[in-house]
Design an enzyme around this catalytic site. Sequence first.
Site, PDB file in Angstrom:
ATOM      1  N   ARG A  27      44.714  34.374  28.343  1.00 45.12           N
ATOM      2  CA  ARG A  27      44.562  35.566  29.221  1.00 45.12           C
ATOM      3  C   ARG A  27      43.850  37.048  28.681  1.00 45.12           C
ATOM      4  NH1 ARG A  27      48.408  36.127  33.053  1.00 45.12           N
ATOM      5  NH2 ARG A  27      49.504  34.267  33.608  1.00 45.12           N
ATOM      6  N   ARG A  31      45.841  42.741  32.879  1.00 43.78           N
ATOM      7  CA  ARG A  31      46.262  44.202  32.908  1.00 43.78           C
ATOM      8  C   ARG A  31      46.339  44.930  31.781  1.00 43.78           C
ATOM      9  NH1 ARG A  31      51.108  41.781  36.312  1.00 43.78           N
ATOM     10  NH2 ARG A  31      50.663  40.458  34.671  1.00 43.78           N
ATOM     11  N   ARG A  40      40.489  45.510  39.499  1.00 44.51           N
ATOM     12  CA  ARG A  40      41.328  44.646  40.608  1.00 44.51           C
ATOM     13  C   ARG A  40      41.899  45.598  41.812  1.00 44.51           C
ATOM     14  NH1 ARG A  40      46.294  43.873  42.006  1.00 44.51           N
ATOM     15  NH2 ARG A  40      47.546  42.041  41.600  1.00 44.51           N
ATOM     16  N   ASP A  77      42.739  31.448  38.351  1.00 47.30           N
ATOM     17  CA  ASP A  77      43.786  31.122  37.911  1.00 47.30           C
ATOM     18  C   ASP A  77      44.320  29.724  38.447  1.00 47.30           C
ATOM     19  OD1 ASP A  77      46.588  32.814  37.574  1.00 47.30           O
ATOM     20  OD2 ASP A  77      47.146  31.534  39.176  1.00 47.30           O
ATOM     21  N   TYR A 153      54.860  25.248  40.448  1.00 47.35           N
ATOM     22  CA  TYR A 153      54.939  26.171  41.154  1.00 47.35           C
ATOM     23  C   TYR A 153      54.632  25.916  42.766  1.00 47.35           C
ATOM     24  CZ  TYR A 153      54.016  29.191  37.134  1.00 47.35           C
ATOM     25  OH  TYR A 153      54.110  29.981  36.070  1.00 47.35           O
TER      26      TYR A 153
HETATM   27  O1  CP3 Z   1      42.890  33.860  30.290  1.00 46.81           O
HETATM   28  C1  CP3 Z   1      42.238  34.498  31.107  1.00 46.81           C
HETATM   29  O2  CP3 Z   1      41.654  35.819  30.919  1.00 46.81           O
HETATM   30  C2  CP3 Z   1      41.571  33.804  32.069  1.00 46.81           C
HETATM   31  C3  CP3 Z   1      42.395  33.927  33.493  1.00 46.81           C
HETATM   32  C4  CP3 Z   1      43.635  33.346  33.678  1.00 46.81           C
HETATM   33  C5  CP3 Z   1      44.789  34.098  34.474  1.00 46.81           C
HETATM   34  N1  CP3 Z   1      45.691  32.987  34.719  1.00 46.81           N
HETATM   35  C6  CP3 Z   1      44.450  35.228  35.150  1.00 46.81           C
HETATM   36  C7  CP3 Z   1      45.905  35.860  35.742  1.00 46.81           C
HETATM   37  C8  CP3 Z   1      43.965  32.145  33.050  1.00 46.81           C
HETATM   38  C9  CP3 Z   1      43.643  31.105  32.304  1.00 46.81           C
HETATM   39  C10 CP3 Z   1      45.305  31.964  33.667  1.00 46.81           C
HETATM   40  C11 CP3 Z   1      46.108  30.948  33.517  1.00 46.81           C
HETATM   41  C12 CP3 Z   1      47.623  30.621  34.278  1.00 46.81           C
HETATM   42  N2  CP3 Z   1      47.948  31.413  35.628  1.00 46.81           N
HETATM   43  C13 CP3 Z   1      48.716  29.865  33.874  1.00 46.81           C
HETATM   44  C14 CP3 Z   1      48.827  29.215  32.558  1.00 46.81           C
HETATM   45  C15 CP3 Z   1      48.747  29.990  31.274  1.00 46.81           C
HETATM   46  C16 CP3 Z   1      49.827  30.761  31.012  1.00 46.81           C
HETATM   47  O3  CP3 Z   1      49.833  32.237  30.930  1.00 46.81           O
HETATM   48  O4  CP3 Z   1      51.201  30.346  31.182  1.00 46.81           O
HETATM   49  C17 CP3 Z   1      49.984  30.154  34.513  1.00 46.81           C
HETATM   50  C18 CP3 Z   1      50.988  29.610  34.431  1.00 46.81           C
HETATM   51  C19 CP3 Z   1      49.357  30.844  35.752  1.00 46.81           C
HETATM   52  C20 CP3 Z   1      50.243  31.248  36.980  1.00 46.81           C
HETATM   53  C21 CP3 Z   1      50.127  32.742  37.054  1.00 46.81           C
HETATM   54  N3  CP3 Z   1      49.041  33.368  37.538  1.00 46.81           N
HETATM   55  C22 CP3 Z   1      51.352  33.398  37.081  1.00 46.81           C
HETATM   56  C23 CP3 Z   1      52.822  33.043  36.841  1.00 46.81           C
HETATM   57  C24 CP3 Z   1      51.027  34.848  37.276  1.00 46.81           C
HETATM   58  C25 CP3 Z   1      51.741  36.096  37.529  1.00 46.81           C
HETATM   59  C26 CP3 Z   1      52.334  36.521  36.101  1.00 46.81           C
HETATM   60  C27 CP3 Z   1      51.357  37.569  35.801  1.00 46.81           C
HETATM   61  O5  CP3 Z   1      51.065  37.465  34.467  1.00 46.81           O
HETATM   62  O6  CP3 Z   1      51.266  38.505  36.397  1.00 46.81           O
HETATM   63  C28 CP3 Z   1      49.609  34.870  37.642  1.00 46.81           C
HETATM   64  C29 CP3 Z   1      48.709  35.974  37.847  1.00 46.81           C
HETATM   65  C30 CP3 Z   1      47.506  36.319  36.926  1.00 46.81           C
HETATM   66  N4  CP3 Z   1      46.861  35.282  36.497  1.00 46.81           N
HETATM   67  C31 CP3 Z   1      47.213  37.499  36.622  1.00 46.81           C
HETATM   68  C32 CP3 Z   1      45.949  37.304  35.757  1.00 46.81           C
HETATM   69  C33 CP3 Z   1      45.094  38.174  35.005  1.00 46.81           C
HETATM   70  C34 CP3 Z   1      47.757  38.745  36.721  1.00 46.81           C
HETATM   71  C35 CP3 Z   1      47.351  39.315  38.089  1.00 46.81           C
HETATM   72  C36 CP3 Z   1      47.489  40.678  38.503  1.00 46.81           C
HETATM   73  O7  CP3 Z   1      46.205  41.220  38.173  1.00 46.81           O
HETATM   74  O8  CP3 Z   1      48.246  41.225  38.682  1.00 46.81           O
END
Ligand code: CP3
Length: 345
Positions: A27, A31, A40, A77, A153
């Site tokens: 990640r 943010r 974003r 994602d 999910y």
């Molecule tokens: O690593 C990176 O920089 C690449 C991008 C990436 C995102 N999500 C962007 C994202 C990767 C590899 C993921 C994986 C992901 N997504 C997982 C597995 C890894 C982990 O962290 O557990 C999971 C379970 C998800 C599902 C997901 N996506 C959730 C639960 C959420 C909400 C929680 C949160 O952090 O906001 C997201 C949204 C998400 N995915 C964001 C980002 C940058 C935040 C969205 C925003 O900008 O508001």
Amino acid sequence: MSALKNKPLLKSLSGEKMERPPFWLMRQAGRYLPEYRETRAKAGNFLDLCYNPELAEEVTLQPLRRYGMDAAILFADILLIPHALGQPLAYKEGEGPVLDPIRAATELGRLDLSVIHKTLDPVYETVARLSQSIPKDCTLIGFAGAPWTVATYMVEGRGSKDYANIKQWIYSDPAGFSALIDILVEATIEYLLKQVEAGAEVVQLFDTWAGVLPDDEFRKWSIEPTRRIVEGLRAKHPDLPVIGFPKGVGGNIMAFVKETGVTAVSLDPGTPLDWAAQEVQSLVPVQGNLDPMLLVTGGVAMEKRIATILETLGKGPFIFNLGHGIVPQTPPENVARLSELIRGK
Ligand code: CP3
């Protein structure tokens, strides 16, 4: 090919012990970076950002400009697959992802494998752009969620505390649930093959919620689908490095490593370092495992733990990373300090 193999991350993945371990952070785009929040806002919502190749490329590159990681991870994602299969998905402010849940085999007709690339095409374009724009020593990582984690999910409809609905399903109707896993295995193989064809050099499978499964169920719903995905990818790309991340599975990571065929494994923060060095790293290169909350705390506490990780795992093939994703409240200057410590400058 030989030029590619000189990239530090690929060297570690091929089993080489590096003087300075390559590093990237799960990640790493997100943010905690003001420039991410700005891009974003420009994109509109999170899904629009994921499906906009130009802006997704930009946010992938943002952490590299600041910190010089050895890998770029595609910005996307894990829930794009259910979305592309036809399951309505929204990311709600302060709530995370919300999906219209699927709770029985009779509802699987809502999912259509034959149309996924129509939705996912912009992601492949992002990969193709990145393969041209990342720094020359930097490795491009593609990714997907592992079927079990994606299914949590899809079935719960959101993040969950107890996984009550999906557990109810696997225990009461394993054959019906395996039909959902089959769809996800197939979609994931196709999705990752397209990423590889567009220029991804390594892929990582995130099985973030593998740790909620009891032993025998972990084998069925995490190890076995992962093994099938690795097999499907290697049928076309025999040398493709695949990193597995079965989070929270304790000693079962050994069975995961032995049975899935992954090239390397990512360790969560709870994995004992000495044990991992002896038992896991003797089989495959390892990645990890700093607690993301130490990156929020920073200072001496973070520095001491980084030193311990480097001392213990740095003796074998190793990729420095976190044990889970960066959290939004992370101060960017702590990431700068981490990068300085790993890179020795
Ligand atoms: O690593 C990176 O920089 C690449 C991008 C990436 C995102 N999500 C962007 C994202 C990767 C590899 C993921 C994986 C992901 N997504 C997982 C597995 C890894 C982990 O962290 O557990 C999971 C379970 C998800 C599902 C997901 N996506 C959730 C639960 C959420 C909400 C929680 C949160 O952090 O906001 C997201 C949204 C998400 N995915 C964001 C980002 C940058 C935040 C969205 C925003 O900008 O508001």
